[in-house]
Write a protein that holds these residues in place. Structure first.
Motif, mmCIF file in Angstrom:
data_model
loop_
_atom_site.group_PDB
_atom_site.id
_atom_site.type_symbol
_atom_site.label_atom_id
_atom_site.label_comp_id
_atom_site.label_asym_id
_atom_site.label_seq_id
_atom_site.Cartn_x
_atom_site.Cartn_y
_atom_site.Cartn_z
ATOM 1 N N TYR A 29 -12.416 -1.794 -2.719
ATOM 2 C CA TYR A 29 -11.118 -2.458 -2.627
ATOM 3 C C TYR A 29 -10.023 -1.600 -3.246
ATOM 4 N N GLY A 30 -8.801 -1.829 -2.790
ATOM 5 C CA GLY A 30 -7.626 -1.257 -3.419
ATOM 6 C C GLY A 30 -7.282 0.152 -2.989
ATOM 7 N N VAL A 31 -6.146 0.603 -3.495
ATOM 8 C CA VAL A 31 -5.673 1.968 -3.273
ATOM 9 C C VAL A 31 -6.130 2.795 -4.467
ATOM 10 N N TRP A 32 -6.892 3.835 -4.180
ATOM 11 C CA TRP A 32 -7.410 4.757 -5.197
ATOM 12 C C TRP A 32 -7.139 6.171 -4.705
ATOM 13 N N GLY A 33 -6.574 7.006 -5.534
ATOM 14 C CA GLY A 33 -6.354 8.394 -5.160
ATOM 15 C C GLY A 33 -5.508 8.546 -3.911
ATOM 16 N N GLY A 34 -4.615 7.612 -3.688
ATOM 17 C CA GLY A 34 -3.724 7.678 -2.535
ATOM 18 C C GLY A 34 -4.340 7.228 -1.225
ATOM 19 N N LEU A 35 -5.538 6.668 -1.274
ATOM 20 C CA LEU A 35 -6.211 6.214 -0.052
ATOM 21 C C LEU A 35 -6.565 4.733 -0.158
ATOM 22 N N THR A 36 -6.396 4.024 0.962
ATOM 23 C CA THR A 36 -6.830 2.631 1.025
ATOM 24 C C THR A 36 -8.341 2.597 1.218
ATOM 25 N N ALA A 37 -8.921 1.424 1.115
ATOM 26 C CA ALA A 37 -10.363 1.276 1.317
ATOM 27 C C ALA A 37 -10.762 1.735 2.720
ATOM 28 N N ALA A 38 -9.965 1.394 3.725
ATOM 29 C CA ALA A 38 -10.266 1.813 5.101
ATOM 30 C C ALA A 38 -10.197 3.327 5.246
ATOM 31 N N GLU A 39 -9.207 3.943 4.623
ATOM 32 C CA GLU A 39 -9.082 5.401 4.677
ATOM 33 C C GLU A 39 -10.249 6.081 3.968
ATOM 34 N N GLU A 81 0.827 -1.209 0.000
ATOM 35 C CA GLU A 81 0.000 0.000 0.000
ATOM 36 C C GLU A 81 0.860 1.257 0.000
ATOM 37 N N GLU A 82 1.965 1.236 0.723
ATOM 38 C CA GLU A 82 2.858 2.398 0.728
ATOM 39 C C GLU A 82 3.464 2.621 -0.651
ATOM 40 N N GLN A 83 3.839 1.554 -1.331
ATOM 41 C CA GLN A 83 4.370 1.678 -2.694
ATOM 42 C C GLN A 83 3.300 2.237 -3.630
ATOM 43 N N ALA A 84 2.076 1.767 -3.489
ATOM 44 C CA ALA A 84 0.980 2.266 -4.330
ATOM 45 C C ALA A 84 0.749 3.750 -4.061
ATOM 46 N N LYS A 85 0.793 4.141 -2.794
ATOM 47 C CA LYS A 85 0.579 5.549 -2.441
ATOM 48 C C LYS A 85 1.692 6.436 -3.006
ATOM 49 N N GLN A 86 2.893 5.907 -3.126
ATOM 50 C CA GLN A 86 3.987 6.671 -3.723
ATOM 51 C C GLN A 86 3.715 6.927 -5.207
ATOM 52 N N VAL A 87 3.129 5.942 -5.885
ATOM 53 C CA VAL A 87 2.734 6.134 -7.280
ATOM 54 C C VAL A 87 1.645 7.203 -7.335
ATOM 55 N N CYS A 88 0.668 7.098 -6.443
ATOM 56 C CA CYS A 88 -0.435 8.061 -6.415
ATOM 57 C C CYS A 88 0.077 9.482 -6.149
ATOM 58 N N ALA A 89 1.075 9.621 -5.309
ATOM 59 C CA ALA A 89 1.591 10.943 -4.930
ATOM 60 C C ALA A 89 2.118 11.717 -6.134
ATOM 61 N N ARG A 90 2.581 11.020 -7.142
ATOM 62 C CA ARG A 90 3.104 11.705 -8.341
ATOM 63 C C ARG A 90 2.084 11.744 -9.473
ATOM 64 N N CYS A 91 0.855 11.345 -9.194
ATOM 65 C CA CYS A 91 -0.158 11.231 -10.238
ATOM 66 C C CYS A 91 -0.844 12.569 -10.509
ATOM 67 N N PRO A 92 -0.966 12.953 -11.785
ATOM 68 C CA PRO A 92 -1.617 14.222 -12.115
ATOM 69 C C PRO A 92 -3.141 14.203 -11.934
ATOM 70 N N ARG A 138 -9.417 9.901 -6.572
ATOM 71 C CA ARG A 138 -9.933 9.813 -5.200
ATOM 72 C C ARG A 138 -11.433 10.074 -5.173
ATOM 73 N N GLU A 139 -11.856 11.103 -5.869
ATOM 74 C CA GLU A 139 -13.287 11.429 -5.865
ATOM 75 C C GLU A 139 -14.098 10.324 -6.529
ATOM 76 N N HIS A 140 -13.575 9.745 -7.585
ATOM 77 C CA HIS A 140 -14.230 8.603 -8.230
ATOM 78 C C HIS A 140 -14.418 7.470 -7.217
ATOM 79 N N ALA A 141 -13.359 7.148 -6.504
ATOM 80 C CA ALA A 141 -13.413 6.043 -5.541
ATOM 81 C C ALA A 141 -14.376 6.337 -4.393
ATOM 82 N N LEU A 142 -14.516 7.592 -4.036
ATOM 83 C CA LEU A 142 -15.434 7.968 -2.952
ATOM 84 C C LEU A 142 -16.885 7.989 -3.424
ATOM 85 N N THR A 143 -17.123 8.381 -4.657
ATOM 86 C CA THR A 143 -18.500 8.469 -5.131
ATOM 87 C C THR A 143 -19.035 7.141 -5.642
ATOM 88 N N GLN A 144 -18.186 6.202 -6.032
ATOM 89 C CA GLN A 144 -18.664 4.920 -6.556
ATOM 90 C C GLN A 144 -19.395 4.099 -5.495
#
Length: 129
Positions: free
Chosen positions: A94-104, A67-78, A84-90
């Motif tokens: 599951y998974g890391v979306w917009g730098g956030l885990t499902a729990a976050e 998850e930390e590696q995925a968040k590092q990819v997200c941190a540089r994402c344009p 993140r908003e897509h993942a929140l509105t859907q």
């Protein structure tokens, strides 16, 4: 592994989740014909989908590291905020979306619901008062 054509974040979700879960997920694909193809510029399109989604029975230490590696990819994402908003509105369960885990994301959604409720209560009091 994903077929090269199925390289959108949503397609990755469907393909990976279906492979790692006893229940297949059927969801609409996002592709270049959508009105708002935010995902075409996503940094995760160049990385393995397994970085963003847990394999079954993944040990906690491995999950946290992945998850930390995925968040590092997200941190540089344009398109981090759009993702993140897509993942929140859907909402994406599951998974890391917009730098956030499902729990976050569940925490963010709970805060939004609480904030929205707090905004409605004063308005209701003004009307009733």
């Amino acid at each position: 592994m994903l077929h090269p054509i199925e390289s959108s974040p949503r397609a990755a979700t469907v393909a990976v989740h279906a492979a790692s879960s006893p229940v297949a997920v059927v969801a609409p694909r996002l592709d270049s014909q959508d009105d708002n193809p935010w995902h075409t510029g996503a940094a995760c399109r160049r990385d393995e989908a397994v970085l963003f989604f847990a394999p079954s029975k993944e040990p906690t230490a491995a999950r946290l590291s992945r998850e930390e590696q995925a968040k590092q990819v997200c941190a540089r994402c344009p398109v981090l905020l759009e993702c993140r908003e897509h993942a929140l509105t859907q909402p994406e369960p599951y998974g890391v979306w917009g730098g956030l885990t499902a729990a976050e994301r569940r925490v963010v959604l709970a805060r939004r619901r609480r904030r929205d409720t707090e905004r409605r209560i004063p308005a209701a009091r003004r009307i009733a008062g």
